[in-house]
Scaffold this active site. Structure first.
Site, PDB file in Angstrom:
ATOM      1  NE  ARG A 192       5.288  -4.861 -27.267  1.00  0.00           N
ATOM      2  CZ  ARG A 192       4.153  -5.534 -27.109  1.00  0.00           C
ATOM      3  NH1 ARG A 192       3.362  -5.715 -28.127  1.00  0.00           N
ATOM      4  NH2 ARG A 192       3.820  -6.017 -25.942  1.00  0.00           N
ATOM      5  CD1 TRP A 225       6.950   3.380 -22.496  1.00  0.00           C
ATOM      6  CD2 TRP A 225       6.116   2.395 -20.672  1.00  0.00           C
ATOM      7  NE1 TRP A 225       5.946   4.186 -22.002  1.00  0.00           N
ATOM      8  CE2 TRP A 225       5.424   3.605 -20.878  1.00  0.00           C
ATOM      9  CE3 TRP A 225       5.765   1.616 -19.571  1.00  0.00           C
ATOM     10  CZ2 TRP A 225       4.389   4.039 -20.049  1.00  0.00           C
ATOM     11  CZ3 TRP A 225       4.743   2.046 -18.735  1.00  0.00           C
ATOM     12  CH2 TRP A 225       4.065   3.254 -18.994  1.00  0.00           C
ATOM     13  N   GLY A 251       6.269  -6.950 -18.443  1.00  0.00           N
ATOM     14  CA  GLY A 251       5.290  -7.202 -17.388  1.00  0.00           C
ATOM     15  C   GLY A 251       5.823  -6.747 -16.048  1.00  0.00           C
ATOM     16  CD  GLU A 260      -9.616   9.185 -30.229  1.00  0.00           C
ATOM     17  OE1 GLU A 260      -9.515   9.055 -29.011  1.00  0.00           O
ATOM     18  OE2 GLU A 260      -8.756   8.766 -31.031  1.00  0.00           O
ATOM     19  CE  LYS A 266      -5.675   9.882 -30.842  1.00  0.00           C
ATOM     20  NZ  LYS A 266      -6.105   8.553 -30.689  1.00  0.00           N
TER      21      LYS A 266
HETATM   22  C1  AGP Z   1      -4.592   5.860 -28.295  1.00  0.00           C
HETATM   23  O1  AGP Z   1      -4.157   6.903 -29.102  1.00  0.00           O
HETATM   24  C2  AGP Z   1      -3.851   5.720 -27.058  1.00  0.00           C
HETATM   25  N1  AGP Z   1      -2.465   5.536 -27.304  1.00  0.00           N
HETATM   26  C3  AGP Z   1      -4.427   4.809 -25.976  1.00  0.00           C
HETATM   27  O2  AGP Z   1      -5.385   5.562 -25.335  1.00  0.00           O
HETATM   28  C4  AGP Z   1      -5.038   3.449 -26.389  1.00  0.00           C
HETATM   29  O3  AGP Z   1      -6.178   3.659 -27.154  1.00  0.00           O
HETATM   30  C5  AGP Z   1      -5.389   2.636 -25.142  1.00  0.00           C
HETATM   31  O4  AGP Z   1      -4.223   2.371 -24.425  1.00  0.00           O
HETATM   32  C6  AGP Z   1      -6.099   1.344 -25.457  1.00  0.00           C
HETATM   33  O5  AGP Z   1      -5.289   0.513 -26.244  1.00  0.00           O
HETATM   34  P1  AGP Z   1      -5.874  -0.757 -27.001  1.00  0.00           P
HETATM   35  O6  AGP Z   1      -6.797  -0.258 -28.054  1.00  0.00           O
HETATM   36  O7  AGP Z   1      -4.681  -1.456 -27.565  1.00  0.00           O
HETATM   37  O8  AGP Z   1      -6.594  -1.570 -25.975  1.00  0.00           O
END
Ligand code: AGP
Length: 602
Positions: free
Chosen positions: A27, A74, A101, A476, A480
């Site tokens: 995270r 982060w 947050g 997609e 990746k």
């Molecule tokens: C996916 O590889 C990404 N890290 C990112 O785009 C992710 O899909 C997006 O942040 C949405 O996340 P979620 O599926 O947890 O809502």
């Protein structure tokens, strides 16, 4: 975005606090720290770096304290520095806070507190919370009252945990638009921003809702309403995931493990009850207007859903990227908004759902995390059952979502009469065979894909082309490649190329083309895109199926299974291509730079 772990116990907490925060590193991982109460003082150990780097300097595991909180960061407000790392202390070091947050009004609060004599050590929004609690405590002399009053002054989003020397055996925690849960163990209780903080020790959790706070001690916990102060009777949710599932299990990276778990994840999605699929199909058929929402990967999943619904159910369900949805949203009481999200916590998607709900729309979601904000917000949820996805880069969760959308499209098409009984049987059989097809691909093609990845890892720019339903697959696949390798890859419809981007094509630009099986129109149109690139001297790598003319510079040939499920196989191949390219370039595969698994800020 950032991870919170808290432990309060009859026993020394060092190991569990360290393990908790280590399992949350996906995270956020630019800095890390712990705060604990010892000898009537709060001690803080924190620094920049990964949890293990900070552990090697600060020796978190050896802590003998019985209460502590930890955080892996982060960065949002303030650079990556030791001072900005959490936990943050109040002036007298009587209170320590970790927070996920964004506090929207932190500048105003900081100015007020500064005038009152508080001095700040960091640039973060979080630090004001510790000072605010201390300030209020000076007036009321009660930790719980001070905690609650401080929270009511905050605007924005938070999941937070606090410890204090004035109430040294309890952790105070709260949530508003950012997830926080309590883990109920034996002789030890926990706080976490998700299950991974404590899944090794307990599966029993209490999920806080917005506007609630928790007080957790070593042998009890209570949850109260922030505004009324009344105790809320919360039920225990048992996490259905095994801690082993959240671990690497012999694979060098979670990404590879999760790619290999796709046959199982797809099987799980196929085992979800027909009644659940049918209930969502009913909602779609009852609505006058339906939107599919996601962001990043899940937007591409939604877009693929739009293609499936058009082809199979003869319906138009526009896909919208949830970060833009609010600017377009015209939903009303006859609308349905379906969100797709692995985490169920993504800010853009959650806010879009709330927006649509406020306008009177019905809402539904396909999510992977039980008890997540979206799962609890919507009128109907389908839990996709993919198991924990730890790698920041989504693979198995995304594919599973696509399979669920395929099932929903089949169901809607069947009910509307736009899909014949024969095709319904054919498509269902193809889905049933898909886990085996993916297994074969993983077993038979991984070596070839790895070799190709290592051969081409030096290529700095790629075009990824697809037409029709292969267009969202190309998007997609390009995402990746970008996120895990840091190589530029641009996904595009094949037909779009000649409207501008073709000018980029020369012998240095590489193009990956997703070629559909057969000799139909889509196949023919895709092959014309291949010819256009080749005519300009571009290198074309085709991911194609058996029986396709070999006009490529290089190709990966996949066995033809069914036209209906064919698009999912090149997606798996592209996941592997991105993975092996990343390993060739020695990238941080599971935690690519600047990215976090669950993006809970605007
Ligand atoms: C996916 O590889 C990404 N890290 C990112 O785009 C992710 O899909 C997006 O942040 C949405 O996340 P979620 O599926 O947890 O809502």
């Amino acid at each position: 975005m950032c991870g919170i772990s808290g432990v309060v116990s009859f026993h020394p907490i060092g190991d569990r606090l360290y393990e908790g925060v280590r399992h949350l590193e996906y995270r956020g991982y630019d800095s890390c720290g712990v705060a604990y109460v010892q000898n009537h003082h709060i001690e803080v150990r924190k620094d920049v770096g990964t949890v293990d780097e900070v552990q090697s300097k600060a020796n978190i595991r050896q802590l003998l304290a019985a209460v502590g909180i930890a955080h892996t960061r982060w960065a949002t407000h303030g650079k990556v520095t030791k001072a900005n790392a959490h936990p943050h202390l109040s002036c007298k070091a009587d209170f320590a806070v970790v927070h996920n947050g964004i506090i929207a009004n932190y500048k105003a609060l900081r100015a007020t507190l500064s005038k009152a004599g508080h001095t700040f050590c960091s640039e973060t929004d979080t630090e004001i919370i510790a000072h605010l609690i201390e300030h209020t405590y000076a007036e009321c002399g009660d930790v719980e009252v001070a905690f609650v009053e401080a929270l009511t002054a905050l605007e924005g989003s938070y999941a937070l945990a606090m410890i204090s020397v004035h109430d040294a055996e309890r952790i105070f925690c709260a949530r508003h638009e950012s997830p926080l849960i309590i883990g109920v163990g034996s002789e030890t209780n926990y706080v976490g921003s998700d299950f991974n903080a404590f899944i090794d020790y307990t599966k029993n959790t209490v999920i806080l809702d917005d506007g609630e706070y928790g007080i957790v001690s070593k042998d009890s916990y209570s949850v109260k309403n922030l505004h009324s102060g009344e105790v809320v009777d919360k039920s225990i949710t048992v996490v259905p995931w095994d801690s082993e599932l959240s671990r690497k299990g012999g694979y060098p990276h979670y990404m590879l493990k999760e790619i290999h778990e796709q046959p199982l994840a797809v099987r799980n999605a196929l085992n979800i009850g027909d009644d659940e699929i049918g209930a969502l199909a009913d909602m779609i058929l009852e609505a006058r207007r339906v939107h599919l929402l996601g962001v990043g990967t899940t937007y591409y999943v939604a877009l693929l859903g739009q293609y499936l619904m058009a082809a199979v159910a003869d319906m138009d369900l526009p896909a919208v990227s949830s970060d833009e949805f609010r600017h377009l949203d015209k939903s009303d009481g006859e609308s349905l908004v379906i969100a797709i999200s692995q985490s169920g916590e993504t800010y853009d998607t959650l806010m879009s759902l709330r927006h649509a709900k406020e306008r009177g729309a019905k809402t539904a979601a396909i999510v992977n995390v039980l008890g997540s904000s979206m799962a609890r917000l919507v009128d109907r949820v389908i839990l996709q059952g993919s198991g924990p996805e730890v790698c920041v880069v989504s693979t198995k969760a995304a594919l599973t979502q696509m399979i669920l959308l395929a099932r929903i499209a089949i169901e809607v098409g069947t009910r509307r009469g736009s899909l014949s009984a024969d095709l319904q049987r054919e498509y269902t059989a193809a889905l049933t065979a898909l886990p085996g097809d993916i297994d074969n691909l993983l077993n038979e093609k991984s070596g070839l894909i790895r070799a190709a990845a290592y051969r081409h890892a030096h290529v700095p720019n790629w075009l990824f082309l697809g037409r029709g339903i292969y267009y969202p697959i190309a998007l997609e696949a390009a995402l990746k490649m970008k996120e895990v390798t840091y190589i530029h890859a641009e996904g595009m419809p094949g037909g779009f190329l000649k409207h501008g981007t073709l000018s980029l094509v020369d012998d240095k630009l590489y193009t990956l083309v997703f070629v559909p099986p057969g000799n139909g129109e889509l196949h023919g149109m895709t092959m014309s895109s291949v010819e256009e690139v080749k005519a300009r001297g571009g290198f074309v790598f085709g991911i194609a199926f058996e029986g396709v003319d070999d006009i490529f510079d290089e190709r990966l040939v996949l066995p033809v299974t069914s036209d209906f499920t064919a698009p999912f196989l090149p997606l798996v191949a592209a996941q592997l291509l991105a993975y092996f390219t990343a390993t060739a370039l020695k990238r941080n595969v599971d935690k690519p730079r600047s990215l976090a698994k669950s993006v809970t800020v605007a």
